[in-house]
Design a protein around this motif. Sequence first.
Motif, PDB file in Angstrom:
ATOM      1  N   ILE A   4       0.858  -1.178   0.000  1.00 25.80           N
ATOM      2  CA  ILE A   4       0.000   0.000   0.000  1.00 25.80           C
ATOM      3  C   ILE A   4       0.899   1.234   0.000  1.00 25.80           C
ATOM      4  O   ILE A   4       1.915   1.265   0.694  1.00 25.80           O
ATOM      5  N   LYS A   5       0.551   2.230  -0.813  1.00 28.76           N
ATOM      6  CA  LYS A   5       1.317   3.474  -0.863  1.00 28.76           C
ATOM      7  C   LYS A   5       0.573   4.533  -0.064  1.00 28.76           C
ATOM      8  O   LYS A   5      -0.623   4.739  -0.257  1.00 28.76           O
ATOM      9  N   ILE A   6       1.316   5.202   0.806  1.00 25.83           N
ATOM     10  CA  ILE A   6       0.740   6.225   1.676  1.00 25.83           C
ATOM     11  C   ILE A   6       1.494   7.528   1.444  1.00 25.83           C
ATOM     12  O   ILE A   6       2.723   7.543   1.427  1.00 25.83           O
ATOM     13  N   LYS A   7       0.745   8.617   1.292  1.00 25.15           N
ATOM     14  CA  LYS A   7       1.341   9.931   1.065  1.00 25.15           C
ATOM     15  C   LYS A   7       0.958  10.859   2.210  1.00 25.15           C
ATOM     16  O   LYS A   7      -0.208  10.920   2.603  1.00 25.15           O
ATOM     17  N   GLU A  36       5.894   3.039   0.709  1.00 24.36           N
ATOM     18  CA  GLU A  36       5.193   1.813   0.345  1.00 24.36           C
ATOM     19  C   GLU A  36       5.380   0.814   1.479  1.00 24.36           C
ATOM     20  O   GLU A  36       6.506   0.447   1.813  1.00 24.36           O
ATOM     21  N   ASP A  39       0.388  -4.114   3.384  1.00 22.01           N
ATOM     22  CA  ASP A  39      -1.012  -3.825   3.701  1.00 22.01           C
ATOM     23  C   ASP A  39      -1.465  -4.756   4.820  1.00 22.01           C
ATOM     24  O   ASP A  39      -1.991  -5.836   4.582  1.00 22.01           O
ATOM     25  N   ARG A  44      -3.278  -0.244   8.398  1.00 19.19           N
ATOM     26  CA  ARG A  44      -4.612   0.315   8.137  1.00 19.19           C
ATOM     27  C   ARG A  44      -5.149   1.048   9.367  1.00 19.19           C
ATOM     28  O   ARG A  44      -5.779   2.095   9.251  1.00 19.19           O
ATOM     29  N   ILE A  47      -3.430   4.411   9.664  1.00 16.62           N
ATOM     30  CA  ILE A  47      -3.991   5.341   8.676  1.00 16.62           C
ATOM     31  C   ILE A  47      -5.350   5.849   9.152  1.00 16.62           C
ATOM     32  O   ILE A  47      -5.670   7.030   9.011  1.00 16.62           O
ATOM     33  N   GLU A  55      -2.965  10.181   2.910  1.00 12.27           N
ATOM     34  CA  GLU A  55      -3.916   9.632   1.946  1.00 12.27           C
ATOM     35  C   GLU A  55      -3.290   8.398   1.316  1.00 12.27           C
ATOM     36  O   GLU A  55      -2.062   8.287   1.214  1.00 12.27           O
ATOM     37  N   VAL A  56      -4.145   7.484   0.915  1.00 13.67           N
ATOM     38  CA  VAL A  56      -3.688   6.268   0.248  1.00 13.67           C
ATOM     39  C   VAL A  56      -3.620   6.566  -1.241  1.00 13.67           C
ATOM     40  O   VAL A  56      -4.590   7.026  -1.842  1.00 13.67           O
ATOM     41  N   ASP A  58      -3.058   5.353  -5.141  1.00  8.23           N
ATOM     42  CA  ASP A  58      -3.260   4.144  -5.958  1.00  8.23           C
ATOM     43  C   ASP A  58      -1.985   3.704  -6.628  1.00  8.23           C
ATOM     44  O   ASP A  58      -1.129   4.416  -6.939  1.00  8.23           O
TER      45      ASP A  58
END
Length: 58
Positions: A4-7, A36, A39, A44, A47, A55-56, A58
């Motif tokens: 999962i990519k998180i910004k 990255e 997941d 989760r 987050i 934000e996640v 895509d």
Amino acid sequence: MAKIKIKQTGSPIRRPESQKKILVGLGLNKMHKVVELEDTPEVRGAIAKIPHLVEVVD
């Protein structure tokens, strides 16, 4: 396992210490940085605690 990519979209300035620690735990320390991670339910959950700062992607 899926990734999962998180910004980071928000600043930790004037935020509670616990929220700052969550950002550091996710590997985020600068605005607009993307990491990255695996997941997992733990990621989760982190987050979910700071949706106004991340934000996640895509």
